[in-house]
Design a protein around this motif. Structure first.
Motif, short mmCIF file in Angstrom:
data_model
loop_
_atom_site.label_atom_id
_atom_site.label_comp_id
_atom_site.label_asym_id
_atom_site.label_seq_id
_atom_site.Cartn_x
_atom_site.Cartn_y
_atom_site.Cartn_z
N SER A 63 1.02 -1.15 0.12
CA SER A 63 -0.02 -0.05 0.16
C SER A 63 0.83 1.09 0.03
O SER A 63 2.01 1.19 0.21
CB SER A 63 -1.00 -0.04 1.20
OG SER A 63 -0.09 0.15 2.44
N PHE A 77 2.41 -4.40 -9.23
CA PHE A 77 1.12 -3.62 -8.77
C PHE A 77 0.14 -3.61 -9.90
O PHE A 77 -1.05 -3.39 -9.70
CB PHE A 77 1.54 -2.47 -8.19
CG PHE A 77 2.37 -2.25 -6.98
CD1 PHE A 77 2.51 -3.37 -6.29
CD2 PHE A 77 3.17 -1.07 -6.72
CE1 PHE A 77 3.43 -3.43 -5.09
CE2 PHE A 77 3.78 -0.89 -5.44
CZ PHE A 77 3.97 -2.02 -5.00
N PHE A 85 -2.74 -4.37 -4.62
CA PHE A 85 -2.01 -3.05 -4.28
C PHE A 85 -3.01 -1.83 -4.22
O PHE A 85 -4.05 -1.85 -4.98
CB PHE A 85 -0.90 -2.58 -5.25
CG PHE A 85 -0.29 -1.45 -5.13
CD1 PHE A 85 0.34 -0.86 -4.18
CD2 PHE A 85 -0.88 -0.29 -6.09
CE1 PHE A 85 0.97 0.39 -3.87
CE2 PHE A 85 -0.41 1.05 -6.06
CZ PHE A 85 0.59 1.31 -5.01
#
Length: 247
Positions: free
Chosen positions: A70, A92, A118
């Motif tokens: 994140s 991602f 992600f």
């Protein structure tokens, strides 16, 4: 930014605790040697990834690992120099120029044999409150307070499900309990799994909590509950197709 990473890390810790997800903290320098010990890797808003760890993570996911990341993860090198894009942008499925288009943690994308979730936001980040219920202005002060409460993002149950879906075998243990009951599981030996339950709403008792054990990780042969309030008791085990349930 210390507050961003610290808040995301502690929020992820609380998300795992309150959703019965066993976890272990791993330092960056340990990652190359230890990454194969795990099915799922959680990187909450950790920007400073060196090239060696980036290569290790990429190869591990390609071979079947599950990655959750994140915020600004992999956006700077180990010297805090910002990169032009996420170093793990290929995993991602999005980059800085596309930020905000494909950043939902619900969007699990395949990478090789593995899976990646992600988000450029921080759904794991909670709000830390002092004794009077006021948010801390400086998160660096939180660990030194005697009483701290955390208010998790309302999305934390969904985030917990996403984490579970990243694993090739599911989660080792699932605790069906209110979010006021935190759970931590660890192996005492290769034949003994200990599950520690803590009821933060201590004035209201919580009883008959089902615990589901994934037989792909651990086959339950017997179970016993220990409590400071009464003598230990043997528990019944119900065999299921996908899990053993202890009540």
């Amino acid at each position: 930014d210390f507050d961003h990473h610290w808040g995301a890390l502690r929020g992820m810790e609380q998300t795992c605790l309150q959703n019965g997800i066993p976890f272990e903290l791993v330092f960056p320098e340990e990652l190359p040697e230890r990454i194969n010990d795990f099915d799922i890797l959680l990187i909450p808003d950790y920007p400073c990834l060196e090239e060696e760890n980036i290569s290790v993570i990429r190869n591990w996911v390609a071979e079947g690992g599950g990655l959750y990341a994140s915020g600004r993860t992999s956006l700077t090198d180990e010297h805090f120099q910002q990169r032009l894009d996420y170093a793990l942008a290929d995993l991602f499925g999005t980059g800085l120029e596309k930020e905000g288009v494909s950043c939902s943690p619900l969007n699990i994308v395949p990478y090789g044999k593995g899976k990646v979730a992600f988000t450029s936001s921080n759904p794991e980040k909670g709000v830390f409150l002092d004794e009077e219920g006021r948010p801390f202005k400086n998160l660096a002060d939180v660990s030194f307070q005697r009483k701290v409460r955390v208010r998790l993002n309302p999305e934390h149950p969904r985030l917990a499900r996403i984490i579970g879906e990243l694993g090739s075998r599911g989660l080792p243990v699932e605790v069906v309990a209110p979010c006021s009951v935190a759970a931590d599981a660890y192996y005492a030996t290769d034949k003994a799994l200990i599950l520690h339950l803590v009821n933060y709403e201590w004035r209201v008792g919580k009883r008959n909590i089902p615990v589901r054990v994934n037989p792909q990780f651990f086959r339950a042969k017997s179970a016993r509950v220990y409590s400071p309030d009464y003598n230990s008791q043997r528990l019944e085990i119900a065999r299921g197709k996908h899990f053993d349930e202890v009540i």
